[in-house]
Design an enzyme around this catalytic site. Structure first.
Site, PDB file in Angstrom:
ATOM      1  N   CYS A 111      16.881   6.429 -14.569  1.00 18.95           N
ATOM      2  CA  CYS A 111      17.486   5.009 -14.282  1.00 18.95           C
ATOM      3  C   CYS A 111      16.203   4.456 -13.323  1.00 18.95           C
ATOM      4  O   CYS A 111      15.880   4.859 -12.160  1.00 18.95           O
ATOM      5  CB  CYS A 111      18.620   5.425 -13.073  1.00 18.95           C
ATOM      6  SG  CYS A 111      19.210   3.963 -12.492  1.00 18.95           S
ATOM      7  N   CYS A 120      18.512  -3.975 -14.318  1.00 19.86           N
ATOM      8  CA  CYS A 120      18.159  -2.620 -15.059  1.00 19.86           C
ATOM      9  C   CYS A 120      16.637  -2.555 -15.173  1.00 19.86           C
ATOM     10  O   CYS A 120      16.066  -3.268 -15.915  1.00 19.86           O
ATOM     11  CB  CYS A 120      18.931  -2.542 -16.323  1.00 19.86           C
ATOM     12  SG  CYS A 120      18.736  -0.860 -17.264  1.00 19.86           S
TER      13      CYS A 120
END
Length: 297
Positions: free
Chosen positions: A223, A87
């Site tokens: 993101c 991530c």
């Protein structure tokens, strides 16, 4: 989850992509999917797009091979409780937290993840951008990926940035609809564990605008790996610059920057802010918890 109390936690975000951080250096928390989903619930828990459990590499079996290169391992979970390998925004927020909590000095920092080591740069200034070296995205195929929302369909590209992405370049981001459900992606066997889907408008001159539906989460304001995947897809579709290049990637939650070197390796940069700290009181063996003594960061 064992019935433990007074677990330090923090809440923070990178361009609106928010996370719950659990400080578990000795790896004593046994979090199952229900525990994580409950804690990430915006109605029943603290609320977050994902959970980042920080464990010393010497205390986590998945990080044993990286103990000589990194002190900390990022155990990343999606909001639905499923495990994630990488991530980008989460890694940058972890860097900010480790420095703010006094676990690591400002400057270079190596972080162990399920996708391998990631090198960060965390300035002493808490308002300065945090950068993470993301490596070179890969294009594992198959060549024909299709993303569909309602009656609209787009050709897409399968990009791996430590986690899977399906990237569709579109003329209008509104055509992606409300993104309350995951877009349909075919062929299904290309993503046996699901995928994150990006809808990208290429404005030219290194400027992209995105919406994203994250695997295991839903539509999120930003993101980090998705920004890298979008840049990789745009570069694949057109002539690649001979020199290192910079891309500004705009999301509903703000702007991230991608710098691409001559070998195609990407560095992701952007803001990372700690917004609250406190202790998490766990009331039973299933991870049901409440936040106590939370304060603005």
């Amino acid at each position: 989850m064992n019935a433990l109390t007074d677990i330090p936690f923090a809440k923070g975000h990178g361009t609106g992509n928010d996370f719950l951080i659990l400080d578990d250096p000795h790896g004593r928390l046994a979090l199952d999917a229900d525990d994580v989903a409950r804690l990430c619930s915006r109605r029943e828990g603290i609320g977050a797009d994902g959970l980042l459990r920080l464990v010393r590499t010497t205390a986590h079996p998945e990080a044993f091979t990286m103990t000589d290169q990194a002190e900390w391992f990022m155990d990343y979970r999606n909001a639905d409780g499923s495990e994630g390998a990488m991530c980008g925004n989460g890694a940058r927020l972890v860097g900010r937290y480790l420095v703010a909590a006094g676990h690591h000095p400002p400057g270079p920092l190596s972080l162990a993840t399920r996708a391998g080591l990631r090198d960060l740069t965390v300035p002493a200034d808490p308002h300065a951008d945090v950068a993470v070296a993301m490596g070179c995205p890969t294009l594992p195929g198959p060549a024909r990926i299709t993303v569909a929302v309602g009656e609209r369909r787009w050709r897409a590209l399968h990009v791996d940035v430590g986690n899977p992405h399906a990237v569709a370049v579109v003329k209008d981001l509104a055509h992606a609809g409300e993104l309350r459900e995951a877009p349909a992606v075919t062929p299904a066997n290309a993503y046996p564990h699901g995928t994150t889907v990006e809808f990208v408008r290429n404005l030219g001159s290194g400027h992209l605008v995105l919406r994203v539906h994250e695997r295991g989460v839903g539509e999120t304001p930003s993101c980090g790996t998705g920004a890298c995947a979008a840049v990789a897809a745009v570069r694949h579709r057109g002539p690649q610059p001979a020199e290192p290049s910079r891309y500004d990637v705009d999301f509903p939650g703000g702007r991230l920057r991608i710098d691409v070197d001559a070998d195609g390796a990407m560095t992701l940069s952007g803001p990372a802010q700690i917004t609250a700290r406190g202790t998490l009181g766990l009331r039973d063996g299933h991870g049901s918890g409440i936040a106590r003594a939370a304060a603005a960061g």
